[in-house]
Design a protein around this motif. Structure first.
Motif, mmCIF file in Angstrom:
data_model
loop_
_atom_site.group_PDB
_atom_site.id
_atom_site.type_symbol
_atom_site.label_atom_id
_atom_site.label_comp_id
_atom_site.label_asym_id
_atom_site.label_seq_id
_atom_site.Cartn_x
_atom_site.Cartn_y
_atom_site.Cartn_z
ATOM 1 N N GLU A 82 -22.639 23.884 3.691
ATOM 2 C CA GLU A 82 -21.244 23.727 3.270
ATOM 3 C C GLU A 82 -20.447 25.012 3.527
ATOM 4 O OE1 GLU A 82 -21.642 22.617 -0.787
ATOM 5 O OE2 GLU A 82 -22.092 20.500 -0.349
ATOM 6 N N ILE A 83 -21.087 26.165 3.313
ATOM 7 C CA ILE A 83 -20.428 27.451 3.557
ATOM 8 C C ILE A 83 -20.113 27.608 5.042
ATOM 9 C CG2 ILE A 83 -20.775 29.961 3.526
ATOM 10 C CD1 ILE A 83 -22.469 29.514 0.965
ATOM 11 N N VAL A 84 -21.078 27.201 5.903
ATOM 12 C CA VAL A 84 -20.870 27.272 7.350
ATOM 13 C C VAL A 84 -19.700 26.387 7.760
ATOM 14 C CG1 VAL A 84 -21.886 26.740 9.604
ATOM 15 C CG2 VAL A 84 -23.266 27.870 7.855
ATOM 16 N N VAL A 85 -19.631 25.187 7.205
ATOM 17 C CA VAL A 85 -18.550 24.257 7.552
ATOM 18 C C VAL A 85 -17.197 24.807 7.108
ATOM 19 C CG1 VAL A 85 -17.572 21.977 7.041
ATOM 20 C CG2 VAL A 85 -20.004 22.194 7.607
ATOM 21 N N GLU A 86 -17.131 25.398 5.935
ATOM 22 C CA GLU A 86 -15.866 25.979 5.457
ATOM 23 C C GLU A 86 -15.406 27.104 6.384
ATOM 24 O OE1 GLU A 86 -13.803 24.902 3.086
ATOM 25 O OE2 GLU A 86 -15.217 23.210 3.055
ATOM 26 N N GLU A 87 -16.365 27.894 6.850
ATOM 27 C CA GLU A 87 -16.010 28.978 7.777
ATOM 28 C C GLU A 87 -15.525 28.394 9.105
ATOM 29 O OE1 GLU A 87 -17.897 33.111 9.596
ATOM 30 O OE2 GLU A 87 -18.907 32.046 7.956
ATOM 31 N N ALA A 88 -16.172 27.313 9.546
ATOM 32 C CA ALA A 88 -15.755 26.666 10.791
ATOM 33 C C ALA A 88 -14.338 26.134 10.685
ATOM 34 C CB ALA A 88 -16.734 25.536 11.132
#
Length: 425
Positions: A82-88
């Protein structure tokens, strides 16, 4: 700060630095074309350990200047994704390198799928497992699948030499002197695993004191200790290699289990699973054939199991198959019969196909006499009726000469001889 392992430090930073895998990253090949077009797509990289799957993933992302995040499908949680997706979402796109991708559970998978669909996340999954067997179809269908091949001895040597010379990330500041036989041993005993070779080299360098010339001299005995494997002289490209392969096949053909296992051991020590597989399969069909028809499929199953297991466990199914091949009855009648037929064809001994065997499934065939006198065998007792099949010029030719080796071919011999006898009545 703790120094990262040599194998990690020597990871390529650009597609041009990738060693091996020319079928994917060579000039004009598919992944090279992706990078050139700046259109990196989600993919699964699969292959044996140490072939550079994760390294290739990082190199591809760096080649295009993409933001990279690395997770492990087993140890990292859905929250990490989820953190990776938010950064994306903030950056526009992120490359997610996911190790052990075949272990991705349903919750994580369901979370990732819509972001793969929208191309917000470019997934590069890495696994040693066959994705057709181990990866959920929902993920698999959204990714290109690329198989990485085992690295050759020359590839591993190239990586070792690069590490010794590299002054920034490698061992270039330490004046490492590697003897030719030590280099050969590191490269061969790694069995295509670049990481294993670099780990062994790093251990050798860190555990060897400098000599009077302030050099770290690595000899064969040190390489053997650090790779935990004795030197074995076997040149996969030399005459000795083909001598071993020849002796291997001839020992199976000669039903000598002990000799066949000895030569199998030599090939295993050389890490040459490809040659082992090829000789096993061809021997099963060439030398055993109809005497034990199941030997062929079982040899293939053993090879598939060995490829999936990798060494050292691969030796177990290989040993089982070799013992069976050696102790099976032997027959070469089937392929010899075909060779005899091919010889006639190549010498112009073919002749015209009999009219009653020619295709009659078109309008006007009947008026040409094609198929008119054909006798359908299933309409007769025992599903057989005497009629001519070979062309007139070779109608009495006999190519197949059965042997009475093995129960299967004994039974076929009886059927064949009964047909031949009925033809004469």
């Amino acid at each position: 700060m703790k120094l990262k392992p040599l194998a990690f430090r020597m990871r390529p930073g650009h597609i041009d630095e990738i060693i091996g895998q020319e079928h994917l990253v060579g000039e004009g090949k598919i992944i090279r074309r992706m990078v050139t077009a700046e259109r990196l797509a989600s993919m699964i990289l699969f292959g044996p350990p140490g072939t550079g799957k994760t390294s290739m993933a990082f190199a591809l992302a760096k080649s295009l200047g993409k933001t990279v995040k690395s997770l492990n499908a087993v140890t990292d949680k859905k929250k990490d994704m989820e953190i990776v997706v938010e950064e994306a979402k903030m950056l526009g796109q992120v490359v997610l390198i996911l190790d052990e991708v075949h272990r991705l559970d349903k919750g994580k998978q369901d979370f990732l799928l819509p972001h793969l669909e929208s191309n917000l996340i470019i997934l590069i999954g890495c696994t040693t497992s066959n994705p057709y067997h181990s990866i959920n179809p929902a993920i698999r269908s959204r990714c290109h699948l690329f198989e990485l091949q085992p690295l050759t001895t020359e590839h591993v040597k190239q990586a070792i030499n690069r590490a010794i010379a590299d002054q920034e990330n490698g061992l270039g500041k330490q004046q490492v002197k590697l003897s030719d036989d030590a280099l050969e041993h590191f490269a061969r005993s790694a069995n295509g695993d670049m990481r294993a070779a670099l780990n062994g080299l790093e251990l050798a360098v860190s555990s060897t004191p400098e000599n009077e010339q302030h050099e770290i001299a690595i000899a064969l005995d040190t390489a053997e200790e650090c790779m935990q494997k004795k030197s074995f002289s076997h040149d996969k490209d030399g005459d000795a290699h083909y001598d071993v392969l020849s002796a291997f096949q001839k020992s199976i053909r000669g039903s000598d289990v002990d000799a066949a296992l000895h030569y199998l051991g030599r090939l295993i020590e050389a890490g040459d699973l490809d040659s082992i597989a090829r000789r096993m399969i061809v021997t099963a069909y060439e030398d055993i054939g109809l005497a034990n028809p199941q030997a062929g499929p079982r040899a293939i199953y053993a090879v598939q199991a060995a490829e999936r297991l990798g060494f050292p466990e691969a030796r177990i199914p290989l040993a089982v198959a070799i013992v069976e091949l050696c102790l099976s009855p032997k027959s070469n009648t089937a392929y010899k019969a075909l060779d005899a037929a091919l010889a006639d064809i190549r010498q112009g001994k073919s002749g015209d196909i009999p009219l009653h065997l020619k295709d009659s499934h078109y309008q006007g065939a009947k008026s040409l006499g094609r198929g008119n006198e054909y006798k359908y065998p299933h309409n007769y007792d025992n599903g057989w009726i005497d009629q001519q099949y070979l062309p007139n010029s070779i109608k009495n030719k006999q190519y197949y000469h059965p042997k009475a080796t093995g129960k299967f071919e004994q039974a076929m011999k009886q059927v064949y001889e009964k047909i031949q006898q009925d033809k004469k009545i």
